[in-house]
Design a protein around this motif. Structure first.
Motif, PDB file in Angstrom:
ATOM      1  N   ALA A 198     -46.738 -13.265 -13.856  1.00 55.52           N
ATOM      2  CA  ALA A 198     -46.876 -12.749 -15.051  1.00 55.52           C
ATOM      3  C   ALA A 198     -48.144 -12.267 -15.733  1.00 55.52           C
ATOM      4  N   SER A 199     -49.163 -13.515 -15.965  1.00 52.09           N
ATOM      5  CA  SER A 199     -50.271 -13.320 -15.704  1.00 52.09           C
ATOM      6  C   SER A 199     -50.799 -12.789 -15.083  1.00 52.09           C
ATOM      7  N   GLY A 200     -50.526 -12.130 -14.349  1.00 56.43           N
ATOM      8  CA  GLY A 200     -51.608 -11.323 -13.507  1.00 56.43           C
ATOM      9  C   GLY A 200     -51.698 -12.567 -12.449  1.00 56.43           C
ATOM     10  N   THR A 201     -52.286 -13.495 -11.723  1.00 54.77           N
ATOM     11  CA  THR A 201     -52.473 -15.161 -10.862  1.00 54.77           C
ATOM     12  C   THR A 201     -51.207 -14.694  -9.607  1.00 54.77           C
ATOM     13  N   PRO A 202     -51.791 -14.216  -8.883  1.00 53.16           N
ATOM     14  CA  PRO A 202     -51.414 -14.494  -7.253  1.00 53.16           C
ATOM     15  C   PRO A 202     -50.827 -15.894  -7.084  1.00 53.16           C
ATOM     16  N   CYS A 203     -49.880 -15.996  -5.889  1.00 51.32           N
ATOM     17  CA  CYS A 203     -49.796 -17.326  -5.957  1.00 51.32           C
ATOM     18  C   CYS A 203     -49.718 -17.838  -4.465  1.00 51.32           C
ATOM     19  N   VAL A 204     -50.142 -18.543  -4.247  1.00 49.75           N
ATOM     20  CA  VAL A 204     -49.190 -19.228  -2.984  1.00 49.75           C
ATOM     21  C   VAL A 204     -48.627 -20.880  -3.156  1.00 49.75           C
ATOM     22  N   ALA A 205     -47.482 -20.560  -1.759  1.00 41.50           N
ATOM     23  CA  ALA A 205     -46.850 -21.805  -2.571  1.00 41.50           C
ATOM     24  C   ALA A 205     -45.804 -21.642  -1.292  1.00 41.50           C
ATOM     25  N   THR A 206     -44.883 -22.688  -1.329  1.00 42.71           N
ATOM     26  CA  THR A 206     -44.235 -23.478  -0.208  1.00 42.71           C
ATOM     27  C   THR A 206     -42.913 -22.599  -0.520  1.00 42.71           C
ATOM     28  N   ASN A 207     -42.313 -22.600   0.830  1.00 43.39           N
ATOM     29  CA  ASN A 207     -40.583 -22.154   0.634  1.00 43.39           C
ATOM     30  C   ASN A 207     -39.871 -22.833   0.703  1.00 43.39           C
ATOM     31  N   VAL A 208     -39.156 -22.993  -0.864  1.00 38.11           N
ATOM     32  CA  VAL A 208     -38.643 -24.167  -0.883  1.00 38.11           C
ATOM     33  C   VAL A 208     -37.787 -23.186  -2.460  1.00 38.11           C
ATOM     34  N   GLY A 209     -36.497 -22.869  -2.249  1.00 35.66           N
ATOM     35  CA  GLY A 209     -35.223 -22.678  -3.997  1.00 35.66           C
ATOM     36  C   GLY A 209     -35.467 -21.137  -3.050  1.00 35.66           C
ATOM     37  N   ASP A 210     -35.548 -20.842  -4.049  1.00 34.02           N
ATOM     38  CA  ASP A 210     -35.842 -19.192  -4.384  1.00 34.02           C
ATOM     39  C   ASP A 210     -37.023 -18.950  -4.618  1.00 34.02           C
ATOM     40  N   THR A 211     -38.142 -19.699  -4.503  1.00 33.52           N
ATOM     41  CA  THR A 211     -39.714 -19.272  -4.274  1.00 33.52           C
ATOM     42  C   THR A 211     -39.636 -18.125  -3.657  1.00 33.52           C
ATOM     43  N   ALA A 212     -39.345 -17.826  -1.935  1.00 37.84           N
ATOM     44  CA  ALA A 212     -39.813 -16.986  -1.641  1.00 37.84           C
ATOM     45  C   ALA A 212     -39.021 -15.631  -1.968  1.00 37.84           C
ATOM     46  N   LEU A 213     -37.836 -15.147  -2.669  1.00 39.98           N
ATOM     47  CA  LEU A 213     -37.345 -14.494  -3.042  1.00 39.98           C
ATOM     48  C   LEU A 213     -38.337 -14.299  -4.661  1.00 39.98           C
ATOM     49  N   LEU A 214     -38.903 -15.197  -5.934  1.00 37.16           N
ATOM     50  CA  LEU A 214     -39.988 -14.608  -6.951  1.00 37.16           C
ATOM     51  C   LEU A 214     -40.849 -14.063  -6.170  1.00 37.16           C
TER      52      LEU A 214
END
Length: 387
Positions: free
Chosen positions: A304-320
Motif C-alpha cells: 500500500a505504501s508503494g514498496t515492492p516485496c520479496v517474500a516466502t511462499n507461506v499462507g496466502d502471501t503469493a495471493l497477496l
C-alpha cells in the motif's frame, strides 16, 4: 450496531493491527466497538481509544486459570449488549466463546433478546503443533468445540481455512476474509527515505532493504540473514534495516549471528517501532523471510505504501503479492538471497513499476473497506441462515 471484540492481547501484531484498522475505518459511524483485552498486555490500548473504541482490560494470565476474571468477562458481555461478539485468536476464541454462550443462557433465562452472534477468528495459516502446550491444547479444544460454540468462523487466509479443517474444525462454519489495508494511511512518501538515511547515518546511495516482525522462529530471521549475506556480495550498497520486538542490540543471539555472517556494517537493528507508517515508504523494498504466516500484514502495508516485496511462499502471501514482487520457497536462503539480489539489481524504472502495481493491487483487491464490508455482512446476517 454494537460489536464486542475479545482478543488475547493488544500488542503489535497482525490480528491486532487488522482490528485497529477496522475500528478506525468505522470511526464516526453508527458502529460502536468495545474491545476486551484478556491479558494485561495492551500497549495499543490508547490507539484503540483514539480510534473511538471502548477498551476494557481483563488482566488474565495466559497460563493460570482465573474464575473471577472469567465471571467478570461474562458480566461485561451482558453489560455491553452487543449485536455480535467477535473473538480474535485461539485463547480468545475459547474463553470468549464460552463466556458468550453462558451470557446467552443468562439472557434466555431473563428473556432478554436478541442474542449476539458469535464469530471466531483464526489468524494463523498453520495449526500450532510446535508451540507451547497451552496453545496446542487450546487449539485442539477449539477444534472440538467449533461445532457447538461459534455461529461462524472467519479465517484470515485460505491456507488457514484448509489447515484448520484438516485439524478438525467445522468446515461448514468457516469463511475467509483477508486482512484489509488502509490505503489512505499507508501511501507512498518519498521524503521518508531521506529521513531514514539521515536517522541511520547512511550514505544517500544506500539500497534500503527492510524486514519487519518480532524476533520469533516463525519469522525465520536466520533465513533472512543468510540470504542477506548472499545478496550483499552483489549489492555492496545494500543496508538491511530490521524492525520488531526484540530485534535490537540487546538481543545477543541475533547480534552474534549478524557478526558470524560478516554483516555487522550492513545491518541496522531498529527494535520495536510505532511509526511503521513512516517506515514502509522509506524502504526500497521489503523482505518477508517467514516459515509460516496467514496473511502477512506487513506485506500488505508495504505494498500500500508503494514498496515492492520479496517474500516466502507461506499462507496466502503469493495471493497477496501477485505479480508485483518476487515469491520464493520458505526456508531456502539461497533462493531468498538471489531474489533480494534480483530486486536490488533491478533498474529504478523496474522497481517503480513494481511499486505502482503493488499499491494498485492493494487498492483494488485488499482495501480495509472491502474487508469491513465482509465482516459487516456476517454480523448482520440472520443466525438461521448460517450453515
Amino acid at each position: 450496531m454494537k460489536i464486542v471484540h475479545i482478543i488475547s492481547g493488544l500488542g503489535v501484531g497482525g490480528a491486532e493491527t487488522t482490528l485497529l484498522s477496522l475500528v478506525r475505518h468505522t470511526q464516526n459511524t453508527d458502529v460502536i466497538h468495545t474491545v476486551i483485552c484478556l491479558s494485561a498486555l495492551a500497549p495499543l490500548a490508547s490507539d484503540f481509544i483514539d480510534a473511538g473504541a471502548k477498551v476494557r482490560i481483563l488482566g488474565m494470565h495466559h497460563s493460570r486459570p482465573n474464575p473471577g476474571a472469567f465471571v467478570r468477562l461474562t458480566k461485561w458481555i451482558l453489560e455491553e449488549e452487543p449485536s455480535a461478539v467477535q473473538t480474535w485468536m485461539y485463547h480468545a476464541d475459547l474463553i470468549g466463546g464460552i463466556a458468550t454462550k453462558i451470557a446467552n443462557v443468562i439472557k434466555r433465562i431473563r428473556r432478554t433478546h436478541p442474542l449476539p452472534k458469535l464469530v471466531w477468528g483464526i489468524h494463523r495459516s498453520e495449526v500450532p503443533t510446535r508451540h507451547s502446550a497451552i496453545t496446542r491444547y487450546t487449539a485442539r479444544l477449539c477444534s472440538i468445540l467449533s461445532r457447538y460454540i461459534p455461529d461462524q468462523i472467519v479465517c484470515c487466509a485460505e491456507a488457514a481455512r484448509l489447515s484448520h479443517i484438516q485439524f478438525g474444525y467445522d468446515s461448514e462454519k468457516m469463511t475467509v476474509i483477508h486482512n484489509g489495508f488502509d490505503t489512505a494511511k499507508f501511501s507512498p512518501n518519498p521524503e521518508m527515505r531521506l529521513a531514514m538515511l539521515t536517522a541511520c547515518h547512511l550514505p544517500n546511495d544506500s539500497l534500503l532493504i527492510g524486514i519487519v516482525g518480532r524476533f520469533n522462529p516463525a519469522k525465520d530471521y536466520d533465513n533472512f540473514l543468510r540470504a542477506a549475506a548472499i545478496a550483499a556480495t552483489r549489492l555492496p550498497h545494500a543496508r538491511f534495516l530490521m524492525v520488531g520486538k526484540d530485534v535490537d542490540n540487546s538481543n545477543h543471539t541475533l547480534c552474534e549471528r549478524i557478526e558470524e555472517l560478516g554483516l555487522t556494517d550492513k545491518v541496522t537493528l531498529l527494535g520495536p517501532r510505532r511509526d511503521v507508517v513512516q517506515l514502509m515508504p522509506a524502504f526500497d523494498f521489503l523482505c518477508l523471510s517467514s516459515r509460516t504466516e496467514g496473511f502477512p500484514t506487513v506485506v500488505g502495508e508495504a505494498m500500500a505504501s508503494g514498496t515492492p516485496c520479496v517474500a516466502t511462499n507461506v499462507g496466502d502471501t503469493a495471493l497477496l503479492v501477485g505479480e508485483t514482487g518476487i515469491i520464493v520457497p520458505p526456508a531456502d536462503s539461497t533462493a531468498l538471497g538471489l531474489a533480494l539480489e534480483k530486486m536490488g539489481l533491478a533498474t529504478y524504472e523496474k522497481r517503480a513499476e513494481y511499486s505502482m502495481h503493488a499499491r494498485r493491487r492493494i487498492i483494488e483487491n485488499f482495501s480495509i473497506r472491502s474487508c469491513w464490508d465482509r465482516y459487516f455482512r456476517i454480523y448482520s446476517e440472520n443466525k438461521s441462515r448460517i450453515r
